[in-house]
Design a protein around this motif. Structure first.
Motif, PDB file in Angstrom:
ATOM      1  N   SER A 236       0.836  -1.197   0.000  1.00  0.00           N
ATOM      2  CA  SER A 236       0.000   0.000   0.000  1.00  0.00           C
ATOM      3  C   SER A 236       0.873   1.250   0.000  1.00  0.00           C
ATOM      4  O   SER A 236       0.515   2.273  -0.556  1.00  0.00           O
ATOM      5  N   ARG A 237       2.041   1.127   0.621  1.00  0.00           N
ATOM      6  CA  ARG A 237       2.968   2.257   0.627  1.00  0.00           C
ATOM      7  C   ARG A 237       3.459   2.568  -0.787  1.00  0.00           C
ATOM      8  O   ARG A 237       3.613   3.716  -1.172  1.00  0.00           O
ATOM      9  N   VAL A 238       3.693   1.511  -1.552  1.00  0.00           N
ATOM     10  CA  VAL A 238       4.125   1.718  -2.937  1.00  0.00           C
ATOM     11  C   VAL A 238       3.033   2.436  -3.719  1.00  0.00           C
ATOM     12  O   VAL A 238       3.288   3.404  -4.444  1.00  0.00           O
ATOM     13  N   ARG A 239       1.792   1.980  -3.525  1.00  0.00           N
ATOM     14  CA  ARG A 239       0.656   2.602  -4.209  1.00  0.00           C
ATOM     15  C   ARG A 239       0.595   4.086  -3.850  1.00  0.00           C
ATOM     16  O   ARG A 239       0.459   4.960  -4.702  1.00  0.00           O
ATOM     17  N   ASP A 240       0.722   4.318  -2.560  1.00  0.00           N
ATOM     18  CA  ASP A 240       0.708   5.661  -2.019  1.00  0.00           C
ATOM     19  C   ASP A 240       1.767   6.547  -2.654  1.00  0.00           C
ATOM     20  O   ASP A 240       1.510   7.675  -3.069  1.00  0.00           O
ATOM     21  N   PHE A 242       3.281   6.218  -5.477  1.00  0.00           N
ATOM     22  CA  PHE A 242       3.046   6.551  -6.873  1.00  0.00           C
ATOM     23  C   PHE A 242       1.878   7.503  -7.041  1.00  0.00           C
ATOM     24  O   PHE A 242       1.874   8.327  -7.947  1.00  0.00           O
ATOM     25  N   GLU A 243       0.887   7.406  -6.170  1.00  0.00           N
ATOM     26  CA  GLU A 243      -0.208   8.376  -6.215  1.00  0.00           C
ATOM     27  C   GLU A 243       0.343   9.780  -6.029  1.00  0.00           C
ATOM     28  O   GLU A 243       0.048  10.687  -6.789  1.00  0.00           O
ATOM     29  N   GLN A 244       1.156   9.919  -5.006  1.00  0.00           N
ATOM     30  CA  GLN A 244       1.730  11.234  -4.733  1.00  0.00           C
ATOM     31  C   GLN A 244       2.598  11.702  -5.887  1.00  0.00           C
ATOM     32  O   GLN A 244       2.574  12.869  -6.263  1.00  0.00           O
ATOM     33  N   ALA A 245       3.365  10.767  -6.437  1.00  0.00           N
ATOM     34  CA  ALA A 245       4.260  11.133  -7.527  1.00  0.00           C
ATOM     35  C   ALA A 245       3.471  11.615  -8.733  1.00  0.00           C
ATOM     36  O   ALA A 245       3.808  12.620  -9.354  1.00  0.00           O
ATOM     37  N   LYS A 246       2.379  10.889  -9.051  1.00  0.00           N
ATOM     38  CA  LYS A 246       1.585  11.286 -10.215  1.00  0.00           C
ATOM     39  C   LYS A 246       1.002  12.678 -10.027  1.00  0.00           C
ATOM     40  O   LYS A 246       0.932  13.465 -10.961  1.00  0.00           O
ATOM     41  N   ALA A 247       0.597  12.954  -8.793  1.00  0.00           N
ATOM     42  CA  ALA A 247       0.015  14.266  -8.525  1.00  0.00           C
ATOM     43  C   ALA A 247       1.057  15.370  -8.639  1.00  0.00           C
ATOM     44  O   ALA A 247       0.715  16.533  -8.782  1.00  0.00           O
ATOM     45  N   ASN A 248       2.334  14.999  -8.563  1.00  0.00           N
ATOM     46  CA  ASN A 248       3.384  16.020  -8.586  1.00  0.00           C
ATOM     47  C   ASN A 248       4.284  15.938  -9.805  1.00  0.00           C
ATOM     48  O   ASN A 248       5.347  16.522  -9.828  1.00  0.00           O
TER      49      ASN A 248
END
Ligand code: ADP
Ligand code: MG
Ligand code: ZN
Length: 612
Positions: A236-240, A242-248
């Protein structure tokens, strides 16, 4: 129990104890600190110094307030005259209505609050533990150790001595800055770059510099942190992440120590690690998931590319590998220049000389070295860092701090001096061996004394050692023990040479079994290469030879060691007077450097060693 819960439990306990202490103290505060014997009390009353008396309900004790505001405790005997005396001296009298002073009540009331707190905490913990899995994950997420730096402030100017790696990453900077240009011509931007190199060579620094140069945010997380998480949290941390990365995006995602998650699946001791595999799978899914040029570039670092799962290295994942190696002489000089900025160095500090003395040092070692030197200078109350501090710092970084306080008896000092002089002299008189850099009899770390040799740059780079070099190496290692024997007799030799002997045994065995350097057994490699315990692949070296071969190997090892022993011994016997002089110099000065040794050899009548 999980570590995190245990920590929470401990934390709660600490809070309870603190509250307990606080309530106890608060409870005590209004109470009296001093106490008077009854007779003194009566004296004070009669002297008019007592203003008020508060008598307990059972009439056994009284709290006394004096005219100057002091509070004092008095134990009361059954004195029928007491009230009378007080009244005649016009003291205010009060009698407590409750049995306030009963110790039981006090203890119970003090304990009540913490007890209630404990009960509440207990229920909170229970609920959290038995709750659905998502609770634990939220807990993990809330303390996410994904770190984000909007601007790293680091540029390629801060990274020195690894030009090739910089060159390859300059391209990545270009991708991030001008993504449109690449998209326009249909070029696919690489998703992942793997930095491979030993610790301290500047991998993290380089990744930050890429982000800094491109002016994009830098997300980072370390592989080892994934592994220590709850089940399911790694993924879930990995998912997290990448979510943050995509947003930035555009941005850099940096995964340090990727080998911790990215090991070959199904390998390792004690069966597979489900948690790690889930994390790895999630990472692969995420990398495959973002299509085209989203502007996220993942940089991962490892010093163990050999253990990585092949799936990570497939095209479209970490298909670019950049080697970040230990710097050579020129590289070290550049790195020293970078880290000399902002330090006040005196005129005599010669960075070129430092770079020459430090083959094998990484960027981190060099940074550390200059910092240690600066610390030493400050401790010595100097305004500038001089070459003395740098030299001391080099020794420190190489071999741990000196133990100056350890007192050495004269006997011991002389023994260590002969031991080190033995190493140094054999080394100096062998044809084809590294030059002596420095000899010291100051104990440091485990070693009683130390002789440094400057390894040649060529040999360090190529990693190739000739047969004669290895033979010399064994002789040098034996030189210390032999000098002890020659001077103090065989009875007096010490355990100080045990490291040396281990080294000799290892070299000899490798020469026979791995390098094919034995005349009798010929150029064969015997036994498979020994894999490290945690490689996850072959766990132990296997023997693939017969008993007879094993015996022959032992024989050959013995021969090699004997030969080295004889050579070293004859060098030392033939140069006995030089050995004595060198040892005397060491006893007197404790360290002898390469120039002083050269002077000694030049002015003495030395005989070189024979070629093996
Ligand atoms: P790695 O990630 O490879 O283990 P780091 O990037 O963490 O190494 O390096 C640690 C420190 O060492 C850096 O912060 C920097 O001060 C210094 N350093 C390492 N390599 C270099 C280099 N090539 N140039 C300048 N400084 C370096
Ligand atoms: Mg690092
Ligand atoms: Zn030794």
């Amino acid at each position: 129990m999980n570590k995190r819960w245990r920590n929470a439990g401990l934390y709660a306990l600490m809070v309870v104890i603190l509250i307990f202490l606080a309530t106890t103290v608060l409870d005590r505060q209004p109470q009296t600190t001093a106490s008077w014997p009854y007779s003194q009390f009566i004296d004070k009353v009669e002297a008019g110094q007592v203003e008020k008396v508060n008598i307990s309900a059972d009439r056994s004790r009284a709290q006394v307030m004096t005219g100057d505001g002091q509070r004092v405790l008095v134990n009361l005997p059954p004195d029928p005259q007491l009230l009378n005396t007080l009244q005649t001296n016009s003291v205010d009298i009060a009698v407590s209505p409750t049995t306030e002073d009963s110790p039981w009540v006090r203890v119970l009331s003090t304990l009540l609050i913490p007890f209630l707190l404990l009960v509440v905490l207990f229920f909170v913990l229970r609920r959290a533990q038995s709750g659905p899995g998502s609770q634990a994950m939220n807990f993990g997420k809330s303390r996410a150790r994904v770190q984000m730096e909007p601007q790293t402030q680091i540029t390629f100017g801060d990274v020195a001595g690894i030009e090739q790696a910089k060159l390859e990453l300059a391209e990545v900077v270009d991708f991030l800055k001008n993504a449109d240009r690449f998209t326009a011509v249909g070029a696919k931007i690489p998703k992942g770059v793997l930095l491979v190199g030993p610790p301290g060579t500047g991998k993290t620094l380089l990744a930050k510099a890429v982000a800094g140069e491109a002016g994009v945010p830098f997300f980072s997380i370390s592989g080892s942190e994934f592994v220590e998480m709850f089940v399911g949290v790694g993924a879930s941390r990995v998912r997290d992440l990448f979510e943050q990365a995509k947003a930035n995006a555009p941005c850099i995602v940096f995964i340090d120590e990727i080998d911790a998650v990215g090991r070959q699946r199904g390998a390792g001791l004690g069966g597979g690690n489900d948690e790690r595999e889930q994390t790895l799978n999630q990472l692969l899914t995420e990398m495959d998931g973002f299509e085209g040029n989203t502007g996220i570039i993942i940089i991962a670092a490892t010093n163990r590319p050999d253990v990585l799962d092949a799936a990570l290295l497939r095209p479209g994942r970490f298909d670019r590998q950049v080697v970040v190696d230990r710097p050579d002489y020129a590289g070290r000089l550049e790195i020293l220049n970078v880290h000399a900025r902002g330090k006040t160095l005196s005129q005599d500090v010669d960075l070129e000389k430092i770079a020459r003395r430090t083959p094998g040092f990484t960027g981190a070692d060099l940074a550390n070295l200059l910092n240690e030197a600066a610390i030493l200078a400050a401790r010595r109350n100097l305004t500038e860092v001089s070459m003395d501090e740098v030299n001391d710092a080099i020794d420190r970084v190489m071999a741990g701090p000196e133990k100056k306080d350890r007192v050495m008896s004269e006997k011991r000092k002389s023994l260590v001096a002969f031991h080190e002089a033995g190493h140094a002299l054999v080394g100096a008189l062998m044809p084809d061996y590294d030059p002596v850099q420095k000899i010291s009899i100051i104990p440091r770390g485990q070693a009683g004394g130390l002789t440094w040799f400057t390894p040649s740059e060529d040999r360090m780079d190529s990693g190739l050692y000739s047969r004669s070099y290895l033979q010399n190496q064994m002789a040098v290692a034996l030189g210390g023990r032999i000098a002890e024997e020659l001077i103090f007799g065989e009875e007096e030799v010490t355990t100080g040479a045990s490291n040396d002997l281990q080294q000799v045994a290892r070299v000899a065995r490798q020469m026979v079994t791995r390098f094919g350097m034995s005349d009798r057994l010929g150029p064969v490699a015997l036994g498979r290469a020994q894999g490290g315990m945690f490689l996850g692949r072959d766990i132990m070296a296997e023997r693939d030879f017969s008993e007879e071969t094993a015996a022959a190997i032992d024989d050959e090892v013995r021969n090699l060691v004997d030969q080295a022993y004889r050579r070293a011994k004859s060098v030392l016997m033939e140069n006995r007077s030089v050995l004595d002089t060198l040892a005397a110099m060491l006893v007197e000065r404790e360290t002898v450097d390469s120039e002083e040794l050269q002077d000694l050899l030049a002015t003495s009548d030395v005989k070189m060693a024979t070629i093996a």
